[in-house]
Design a protein around this motif. Structure first.
Motif, PDB file in Angstrom:
ATOM      1  N   SER B 351       0.760  -1.024   0.410  1.00 30.72           N
ATOM      2  CA  SER B 351      -0.275  -0.006  -0.316  1.00 30.72           C
ATOM      3  C   SER B 351       1.490   1.209  -0.071  1.00 30.72           C
ATOM      4  CB  SER B 351      -1.212  -0.112   0.995  1.00 30.72           C
ATOM      5  OG  SER B 351      -0.283   0.372   3.204  1.00 30.72           O
ATOM      6  N   GLU B 352       2.061   1.086   0.319  1.00 34.60           N
ATOM      7  CA  GLU B 352       2.983   2.452   0.132  1.00 34.60           C
ATOM      8  C   GLU B 352       3.395   2.318  -1.580  1.00 34.60           C
ATOM      9  OE1 GLU B 352       5.900   1.528   3.114  1.00 34.60           O
ATOM     10  OE2 GLU B 352       4.861   0.051   3.821  1.00 34.60           O
ATOM     11  N   GLY B 353       3.164   1.420  -2.101  1.00 28.87           N
ATOM     12  CA  GLY B 353       3.834   1.620  -3.188  1.00 28.87           C
ATOM     13  C   GLY B 353       3.034   2.643  -4.132  1.00 28.87           C
ATOM     14  N   ALA B 354       3.936   3.593  -4.885  1.00 29.80           N
ATOM     15  CA  ALA B 354       3.587   4.314  -5.343  1.00 29.80           C
ATOM     16  C   ALA B 354       2.052   4.269  -6.285  1.00 29.80           C
ATOM     17  CB  ALA B 354       4.165   5.582  -6.426  1.00 29.80           C
ATOM     18  N   CYS B 355       2.451   3.171  -7.559  1.00 26.88           N
ATOM     19  CA  CYS B 355       0.479   2.590  -8.146  1.00 26.88           C
ATOM     20  C   CYS B 355      -0.352   1.964  -7.436  1.00 26.88           C
ATOM     21  CB  CYS B 355       1.607   1.763  -9.067  1.00 26.88           C
ATOM     22  SG  CYS B 355       3.393   2.378 -10.029  1.00 26.88           S
ATOM     23  N   ALA B 356      -0.098   1.098  -5.897  1.00 26.00           N
ATOM     24  CA  ALA B 356      -1.082   0.494  -5.112  1.00 26.00           C
ATOM     25  C   ALA B 356      -1.683   2.378  -4.617  1.00 26.00           C
ATOM     26  CB  ALA B 356      -0.258  -0.416  -4.224  1.00 26.00           C
ATOM     27  N   ALA B 357      -0.715   2.903  -4.590  1.00 25.29           N
ATOM     28  CA  ALA B 357      -1.571   3.412  -4.018  1.00 25.29           C
ATOM     29  C   ALA B 357      -2.068   4.865  -4.418  1.00 25.29           C
ATOM     30  CB  ALA B 357      -0.120   4.404  -2.861  1.00 25.29           C
ATOM     31  N   TYR B 358      -1.885   4.976  -5.745  1.00 21.86           N
ATOM     32  CA  TYR B 358      -2.119   5.153  -6.940  1.00 21.86           C
ATOM     33  C   TYR B 358      -3.873   5.086  -7.156  1.00 21.86           C
ATOM     34  CZ  TYR B 358      -3.142   9.390  -9.786  1.00 21.86           C
ATOM     35  OH  TYR B 358      -3.261  10.616 -10.360  1.00 21.86           O
ATOM     36  N   TYR B 359      -3.360   3.979  -7.046  1.00 17.87           N
ATOM     37  CA  TYR B 359      -4.573   2.770  -7.975  1.00 17.87           C
ATOM     38  C   TYR B 359      -5.881   2.641  -6.616  1.00 17.87           C
ATOM     39  CZ  TYR B 359      -7.103  -0.928 -10.383  1.00 17.87           C
ATOM     40  OH  TYR B 359      -7.775  -1.998 -10.734  1.00 17.87           O
ATOM     41  N   ASN B 360      -5.552   2.538  -5.528  1.00 17.31           N
ATOM     42  CA  ASN B 360      -6.580   2.128  -4.565  1.00 17.31           C
ATOM     43  C   ASN B 360      -6.720   3.686  -3.792  1.00 17.31           C
ATOM     44  OD1 ASN B 360      -5.968  -0.411  -4.237  1.00 17.31           O
ATOM     45  ND2 ASN B 360      -4.436  -0.325  -2.701  1.00 17.31           N
ATOM     46  N   TYR B 361      -6.300   4.478  -3.573  1.00 12.88           N
ATOM     47  CA  TYR B 361      -6.491   5.928  -2.889  1.00 12.88           C
ATOM     48  C   TYR B 361      -6.937   6.845  -3.991  1.00 12.88           C
ATOM     49  CZ  TYR B 361      -4.838   4.351   1.254  1.00 12.88           C
ATOM     50  OH  TYR B 361      -4.904   3.416   2.753  1.00 12.88           O
ATOM     51  N   GLY B 362      -6.449   7.058  -5.425  1.00 11.17           N
ATOM     52  CA  GLY B 362      -7.099   7.980  -6.368  1.00 11.17           C
ATOM     53  C   GLY B 362      -6.923   9.300  -6.326  1.00 11.17           C
ATOM     54  N   ARG B 363      -7.303   9.584  -7.375  1.00 13.25           N
ATOM     55  CA  ARG B 363      -7.287  11.666  -6.912  1.00 13.25           C
ATOM     56  C   ARG B 363      -8.260  11.789  -7.705  1.00 13.25           C
ATOM     57  NH1 ARG B 363      -2.782  15.456  -9.061  1.00 13.25           N
ATOM     58  NH2 ARG B 363      -4.348  15.195 -10.692  1.00 13.25           N
ATOM     59  N   PHE B 364      -9.298  11.504  -7.237  1.00 10.18           N
ATOM     60  CA  PHE B 364     -10.331  12.495  -8.373  1.00 10.18           C
ATOM     61  C   PHE B 364     -11.033  13.724  -8.144  1.00 10.18           C
ATOM     62  CE2 PHE B 364     -10.962   8.035  -8.368  1.00 10.18           C
ATOM     63  CZ  PHE B 364     -11.704   8.183  -9.765  1.00 10.18           C
ATOM     64  N   ALA B 365     -10.560  14.476  -7.317  1.00  7.43           N
ATOM     65  CA  ALA B 365     -10.741  16.081  -6.228  1.00  7.43           C
ATOM     66  C   ALA B 365     -10.714  16.758  -7.644  1.00  7.43           C
ATOM     67  CB  ALA B 365     -10.261  16.028  -4.910  1.00  7.43           C
ATOM     68  N   ARG B 366      -9.259  16.521  -8.042  1.00  7.39           N
ATOM     69  CA  ARG B 366      -8.997  17.788  -8.784  1.00  7.39           C
ATOM     70  C   ARG B 366     -10.195  17.922 -10.488  1.00  7.39           C
ATOM     71  NH1 ARG B 366      -2.576  18.048  -8.679  1.00  7.39           N
ATOM     72  NH2 ARG B 366      -3.069  19.031  -6.222  1.00  7.39           N
TER      73      ARG B 366
END
Ligand code: SF4
Lengths: 363, 371
Positions: B351-366
């Motif tokens: 979960s600390e990996g950049a890709c997993a963090a990005y995939y799991n937590y995503g970034r939708f706000a902007r």
């Protein structure tokens, strides 16, 4: 939109589509992840079992199958219980075996009527341990108001089971007030949880003694029928769906519902009730309490105009403890199939299902 | 949680965010690398990114200990686990890291005795409870976790636990940072220093980033307010044309580090001449092995280990992600062939990996507001 932003939007679109697809079962062997209630479990069930057995009652993936039998609407469900250790703070395998099945019925809006009980015992199991579990089963069945009407016992050689496994099958009578469907969620609906999340899974992790943490965390194992009954009574027409948040935690339930209803959800992290000891342990391990298993927490989706009454009714239930039931969020339209969390800090993140068990982070 | 609440105060976060907007020079795009996976995790967990202006970008660095383990070493770990009578113990997230022939979790399902532990001491405990088995601890991590491995080995020695050994994959933070800074395609303006590593080594070892590369560094804590404050401190340095090591995490990090921990590490470990990093290739003096004094507890000597180097899969762009050259979603296989369910690269595993963090937590706000 700049080039990067467009590319990002496209990739997020791909992720969304991926998530919306029925998962495939492509693993070469069964690993522990397949039993943990996350994505691997989903792939096993939806990728292998459903296509093989596909029946309309099974396909809706509710907690129990709902059947019309000679004019009566019945709910039927079955579950096996394997847990180490068999006794833990707040409960044991015996009451899990009764409450788990009773709860699957309750989540279909069915009043539990009868249970069958199948025991698989390991050679060498000591009589006091067995007797204690039999008492726990009897007590839990009594509390839940169900009769045990049939049973079976098998003994396997030492090493072929871990002390004891219990399988229960439950039959319930679907309440006429219930019109529940896992695909019924609509934008605007409120999401309720019946109490603090993450206690059972954390209690088990601590009881295994795998890490040295000085906290008494008690499992939340309990019958959820009184809570379901109260919701049917006070939000009946507005009650869309009930789910019991066992393995995979509240996160799994919300994701499954978002996917089957084709909606999005926005959860307010600060509104999710978590006991301080559970929050502390989760923090230390780097685990999200929303991913941790519960044995006595339900998630309800309720039409907005009924939500206030539903929450008040839940908090008023006398049996069990539902005083900390909370409204944790709302159903939205997009991005479909996804659950977002608004963090207490003011940012947003995606709340996904885990692949397998929550694994502690190392640093 | 009395002591952390102030570091998660949303109102304070908004104040800091406002100050950050005021601090960044207009028209300038600032890229800041958070070196440590723990920071990446917090950034996603709290949605810290959402509070930053468009022109301040956080780039995920090579500081996730699981992400940097090359395939060959995973294969070696699996080979050790397959030895008759061995119990291989490792941290949970290591179990899902793909080697060239599968993961430890799959090796376990195929019959190897692989057990998850929460600390190396748990591994030692398993060794004592199973005197007729060989228990190996698959050690990974930066200077954050290396001292506890060292202590455990010292204890194993003191208590004469003959059936315990260590498969050492500990790495040190400075050499990969230097390798990154030397890379011609790197465009970074400053660094958020790894708070946990610095509690052990101190902030001083990061001074070369300022001295040799003229980039500001701020050693940061892990709460969202810590991270925002560190970003603000970096922006101030940039504005004032300074490049210094500043310590935002003074409440935990002593500038000179933890002498006792460093001593134990020096006793138990020695530098390897070369160590391979996933995506970054071989980096000199970046990995630790057991010192001669502890060679008898070295699993690589006790067991046959293939030690074959396995090239990263062609499609995998983990190295560029780790260097901050591309964002996770810019990798060709991100979200399609490479997902947390079936990871190709390691950045997708932990979960600390950049890709997993990005995939799991995503970034939708902007750009993607929920309606
Ligand atoms: S998407 Fe997969 S292959 Fe690409 S960089 Fe990330 S982990 Fe590596």
């Amino acid at each position: 939109m700049s080039g990067t932003a467009a590319r990002e939007a496209r990739v997020l679109g791909i992720i969304e589509t991926q998530r919306g697809k029925r998962p495939k079962f492509r693993d070469e062997r069964i690993t522990m992840a397949h039993g943990a209630g996350g994505k691997a479990t989903g792939a096993l069930i939806e990728g292998l079992l459903l296509p093989a057995f596909g029946s309309p009652a099974l396909d809706v993936l509710g907690d129990a199958g709902v059947l019309d039998v000679g004019g009566a609407t019945l709910a039927l469900t079955t579950d096996s219980f394997v847990v180490t250790p068999i006794r833990f703070p707040g409960g044991s395998i015996g009451d899990l075996a009764v409450n788990g099945t009773v709860n699957d019925l309750a989540m279909s809006g069915a009043r539990p009527v009868a249970l069958t009980l199948s025991l698989i015992l390991e050679e060498g199991l000591e009589a006091p341990a067995l007797r204690a579990e039999v008492e726990a089963i009897a007590h839990a069945a009594d509390t839940a108001g169900v009769a045990i009407v049939a049973g079976d016992t098998k003994v396997v050689e030492r090493g072929h089971a871990d002390m004891m496994y219990i399988c229960t099958t439950g039959l319930g009578h679907v309440d006429p007030r219930a019109a529940l469907s896992p695909g019924a969620l609509a934008p605007g609906d409120r999401l309720l949880v019946s109490g603090p999340v993450g206690a059972h899974g954390t209690a088990i992790m601590l009881a295994r003694g795998e890490f040295e943490l000085d906290a008494t965390i008690v499992s939340d194992t309990r019958s959820l029928w009184p809570a379901a009954d109260a919701l049917l009574e006070h939000a009946g027409p507005g009650l869309r769906c009930l789910r019991d948040a066992t393995r995979g935690g509240v996160a799994s339930v919300l994701n499954e519902l978002a996917r089957s209803s084709g909606v999005a959800m926005l959860v307010q992290e600060a509104a999710v009730p978590v006991d301080p000891a559970v929050a502390g342990a989760a923090e230390l391990l780097g685990i999200d309490p929303l991913h941790v298993a519960n044995e006595g927490v339900l998630v309800a989706a309720v039409a907005p105009e009924w939500a206030g009454a539903a929450l008040a009714a839940l908090q008023d239930v006398q049996e069990g403890s539902f005083a900390r039931a909370a409204d944790i969020g709302e159903v939205r339209t997009s991005p479909t199939g996804m659950v977002l969390v608004e963090t207490g800090f003011g940012g947003r993140r995606v709340l996904d299902q885990l692949v397998g068990d929550p694994l502690p982070r190392i640093c | 949680m009395k002591y952390v609440d102030e570091f998660r105060d949303a109102a304070l976060g908004r104040v800091l965010a406002g100050e950050i907007i005021a601090a960044v020079e207009p028209g300038r795009h600032v890229k800041i690398m958070e070196v440590c996976g723990g920071h990446t995790h917090s950034i996603y967990k709290y949605g810290v990114d959402d509070l930053l202006p468009e022109n301040v970008e956080l780039v995920h660095g090579p500081g996730c200990p699981v992400c940097v383990i090359p395939m060959g070493r995973v294969d070696d770990g699996i080979a050790i686990a397959r030895h008759e009578g061995v119990i291989l113990t490792c941290f949970g997230d290591m179990m899902r890291v793909p080697g060239s022939t599968g993961t430890l979790l799959e090796a376990k399902a195929a019959g190897a005795d692989v057990r998850m532990v929460y600390s190396p001491l748990d591994a030692l405990r398993i060794a004592k409870a199973n005197p007729d088995r060989e228990v190996v601890f698959f050690a990974i991590g930066f200077e954050t976790t290396a001292p506890s491995t060292a202590l455990t080995l010292k204890r194993a020695r003191a208590e004469d636990v003959a059936n315990f050994s260590c498969f050492c994959n500990h790495v040190t933070i400075v050499p990969p940072l230097r390798a990154l800074l030397d890379s011609p395609d790197l465009r970074l303006d400053g660094f958020i220093g790894p708070g946990h590593v610095c509690t052990v080594v101190g902030a001083r070892p990061l001074e070369f980033i300022c001295a040799d590369y003229a980039k500001p560094v701020v050693v940061s804590g892990f709460e969202p307010v810590d991270i925002l404050q560190s970003v603000q401190m970096i922006l101030h340095q940039l504005r004032e044309g300074r490049s210094e090591v500043e310590n935002q995490y003074k409440r935990v990090v002593p500038y000179e580090g933890n002498g006792r921990a460093l001593e134990i590490m020096a006793e138990v470990f020695a530098l390897r001449p070369h160590f391979e990093w996933r995506g970054l290739g071989f980096i000199s003096h970046s990995g630790l092995k057991l010192s001669d004094a502890y060679a008898d507890l070295d699993a690589e000597r006790r067991f046959d280990v293939p030690g074959v180097r396995v090239a990263d899969p062609k499609a995998c762009q983990c190295g560029e992600v780790l260097k901050g050259v591309i964002k996770p979603y810019e990798c060709k296989v991100f979200g399609s062939a490479c997902t947390p369910e079936r990871p190709i690269g390691t950045c997708m595993v932990s979960s600390e990996g950049a890709c997993a963090a990005y995939y799991n937590y995503g970034r939708f706000a902007r750009e993607r507001v929920v309606v």
